[in-house]
Design a protein around this motif. Structure first.
Motif, PDB file in Angstrom:
ATOM      1  N   SER A   4       0.842  -1.192   0.000  1.00 43.04           N
ATOM      2  CA  SER A   4       0.000   0.000   0.000  1.00 43.04           C
ATOM      3  C   SER A   4       0.876   1.239   0.000  1.00 43.04           C
ATOM      4  N   ILE A   5       0.274   2.373  -0.300  1.00 45.04           N
ATOM      5  CA  ILE A   5       1.011   3.635  -0.259  1.00 45.04           C
ATOM      6  C   ILE A   5       1.484   3.919   1.163  1.00 45.04           C
ATOM      7  N   ASP A   6       0.694   3.569   2.171  1.00 45.74           N
ATOM      8  CA  ASP A   6       1.121   3.793   3.553  1.00 45.74           C
ATOM      9  C   ASP A   6       2.354   2.958   3.883  1.00 45.74           C
ATOM     10  N   GLU A   7       2.395   1.718   3.406  1.00 41.05           N
ATOM     11  CA  GLU A   7       3.582   0.880   3.613  1.00 41.05           C
ATOM     12  C   GLU A   7       4.780   1.450   2.866  1.00 41.05           C
ATOM     13  N   HIS A   8       4.533   1.923   1.663  1.00 46.93           N
ATOM     14  CA  HIS A   8       5.592   2.531   0.861  1.00 46.93           C
ATOM     15  C   HIS A   8       6.167   3.764   1.557  1.00 46.93           C
ATOM     16  N   LEU A   9       5.299   4.649   2.039  1.00 48.01           N
ATOM     17  CA  LEU A   9       5.752   5.847   2.748  1.00 48.01           C
ATOM     18  C   LEU A   9       6.533   5.474   4.004  1.00 48.01           C
ATOM     19  N   ALA A  10       6.042   4.504   4.746  1.00 47.45           N
ATOM     20  CA  ALA A  10       6.738   4.087   5.967  1.00 47.45           C
ATOM     21  C   ALA A  10       8.141   3.589   5.643  1.00 47.45           C
ATOM     22  N   ALA A  11       8.278   2.826   4.577  1.00 47.88           N
ATOM     23  CA  ALA A  11       9.608   2.328   4.189  1.00 47.88           C
ATOM     24  C   ALA A  11      10.517   3.478   3.765  1.00 47.88           C
ATOM     25  N   LEU A  12      10.001   4.417   2.993  1.00 52.33           N
ATOM     26  CA  LEU A  12      10.808   5.553   2.553  1.00 52.33           C
ATOM     27  C   LEU A  12      11.270   6.392   3.734  1.00 52.33           C
ATOM     28  N   ARG A  13      10.409   6.556   4.714  1.00 55.76           N
ATOM     29  CA  ARG A  13      10.726   7.415   5.860  1.00 55.76           C
ATOM     30  C   ARG A  13      11.821   6.842   6.752  1.00 55.76           C
ATOM     31  N   THR A  14      12.173   5.584   6.559  1.00 53.84           N
ATOM     32  CA  THR A  14      13.286   5.017   7.325  1.00 53.84           C
ATOM     33  C   THR A  14      14.633   5.411   6.729  1.00 53.84           C
ATOM     34  N   THR A  15      14.618   6.058   5.564  1.00 54.53           N
ATOM     35  CA  THR A  15      15.873   6.365   4.871  1.00 54.53           C
ATOM     36  C   THR A  15      16.403   7.763   5.168  1.00 54.53           C
ATOM     37  N   TYR A  16      15.654   8.558   5.913  1.00 56.47           N
ATOM     38  CA  TYR A  16      16.095   9.903   6.270  1.00 56.47           C
ATOM     39  C   TYR A  16      15.337  10.357   7.507  1.00 56.47           C
ATOM     40  N   ARG A  17      15.754  11.479   8.082  1.00 51.61           N
ATOM     41  CA  ARG A  17      15.130  12.024   9.289  1.00 51.61           C
ATOM     42  C   ARG A  17      14.165  13.142   8.925  1.00 51.61           C
ATOM     43  N   ARG A  18      12.906  12.965   9.253  1.00 51.82           N
ATOM     44  CA  ARG A  18      11.894  13.998   9.035  1.00 51.82           C
ATOM     45  C   ARG A  18      11.960  15.006  10.180  1.00 51.82           C
ATOM     46  N   TYR A  90       2.417  13.925   3.408  1.00 51.67           N
ATOM     47  CA  TYR A  90       2.460  12.686   2.634  1.00 51.67           C
ATOM     48  C   TYR A  90       3.216  12.882   1.324  1.00 51.67           C
ATOM     49  N   ALA A  91       2.743  13.795   0.488  1.00 53.80           N
ATOM     50  CA  ALA A  91       3.413  14.048  -0.797  1.00 53.80           C
ATOM     51  C   ALA A  91       4.835  14.545  -0.590  1.00 53.80           C
ATOM     52  N   SER A  92       5.071  15.226   0.523  1.00 56.59           N
ATOM     53  CA  SER A  92       6.417  15.741   0.782  1.00 56.59           C
ATOM     54  C   SER A  92       7.425  14.622   1.005  1.00 56.59           C
ATOM     55  N   THR A  93       6.979  13.481   1.518  1.00 55.94           N
ATOM     56  CA  THR A  93       7.880  12.337   1.670  1.00 55.94           C
ATOM     57  C   THR A  93       8.363  11.881   0.296  1.00 55.94           C
ATOM     58  N   LEU A  94       7.440  11.720  -0.632  1.00 56.60           N
ATOM     59  CA  LEU A  94       7.816  11.296  -1.984  1.00 56.60           C
ATOM     60  C   LEU A  94       8.731  12.328  -2.628  1.00 56.60           C
ATOM     61  N   ALA A  95       8.455  13.594  -2.394  1.00 55.11           N
ATOM     62  CA  ALA A  95       9.271  14.666  -2.968  1.00 55.11           C
ATOM     63  C   ALA A  95      10.676  14.662  -2.373  1.00 55.11           C
ATOM     64  N   ALA A  96      10.796  14.509  -1.061  1.00 58.48           N
ATOM     65  CA  ALA A  96      12.117  14.500  -0.419  1.00 58.48           C
ATOM     66  C   ALA A  96      12.966  13.341  -0.939  1.00 58.48           C
ATOM     67  N   VAL A  97      12.363  12.180  -1.091  1.00 60.38           N
ATOM     68  CA  VAL A  97      13.102  11.024  -1.606  1.00 60.38           C
ATOM     69  C   VAL A  97      13.528  11.266  -3.053  1.00 60.38           C
ATOM     70  N   SER A  98      12.697  11.915  -3.834  1.00 57.22           N
ATOM     71  CA  SER A  98      13.063  12.254  -5.207  1.00 57.22           C
ATOM     72  C   SER A  98      14.261  13.205  -5.223  1.00 57.22           C
ATOM     73  N   LEU A  99      14.274  14.177  -4.304  1.00 56.97           N
ATOM     74  CA  LEU A  99      15.412  15.091  -4.221  1.00 56.97           C
ATOM     75  C   LEU A  99      16.679  14.364  -3.801  1.00 56.97           C
ATOM     76  N   HIS A 100      16.557  13.377  -2.905  1.00 54.41           N
ATOM     77  CA  HIS A 100      17.720  12.560  -2.544  1.00 54.41           C
ATOM     78  C   HIS A 100      18.278  11.862  -3.774  1.00 54.41           C
ATOM     79  N   ALA A 101      17.388  11.348  -4.626  1.00 52.51           N
ATOM     80  CA  ALA A 101      17.823  10.649  -5.841  1.00 52.51           C
ATOM     81  C   ALA A 101      18.588  11.581  -6.777  1.00 52.51           C
ATOM     82  N   LEU A 102      18.298  12.884  -6.709  1.00 51.29           N
ATOM     83  CA  LEU A 102      19.029  13.867  -7.516  1.00 51.29           C
ATOM     84  C   LEU A 102      20.377  14.237  -6.895  1.00 51.29           C
TER      85      LEU A 102
END
Length: 139
Positions: A4-18, A90-102
């Protein structure tokens, strides 16, 4: 593996500090770039954070790429601290991870988004343009 998107967000959030609202405000005072990615209707309804750059989500990577020709003037380095802010965090998590990829290693997001910032009593410029702080309750 489907998730799910919630599971996806939870996994992404383990990769950086909010950051929580107080931490985000402190980061801004220390030179971090606050970036509001909410769409115009939400900004028109709720206002903005004073000093935050307004960058629509679909333009974010172009505006924050230090080597890009469409970057914001303040974005000169890949180690620039950036706090991405959406409406509820929520959307900011996806955005932050995208910026990390850059390669923007200092990118993070605001947990709870603009709504958490406002609920914390931090400064907000309402749609009429006059900055205010919420009035504390009496009693």
């Amino acid at each position: 593996m489907a998730r799910s998107i919630d599971e996806h967000l939870a996994a992404l959030r383990t990769t950086y500090r909010r950051l929580d609202p107080a931490q985000a405000a402190g980061a801004a005072r220390q030179g971090a770039l606050l970036v509001d990615i909410r769409y115009a209707a939400l900004r028109d309804r709720d206002g903005t954070i004073p000093g935050a750059a307004i960058v629509e989500r679909n333009e974010l990577e172009w505006r924050l790429d230090p080597s890009g020709t469409h970057r914001l003037a303040d974005v000169e380095s890949y180690d620039l601290p950036v706090v991405v802010i959406c409406n509820e965090g929520y959307a900011s998590t996806l955005a932050a991870v995208s910026l990390h990829a850059l390669g923007l290693t200092g990118a993070t997001d605001l947990a709870g988004g603009f709504q958490a910032w406002r609920a914390a009593g931090l400064p907000v410029t309402p749609p009429d343009g006059i900055p205010t702080r919420p009035t504390p309750p009496i009693g």
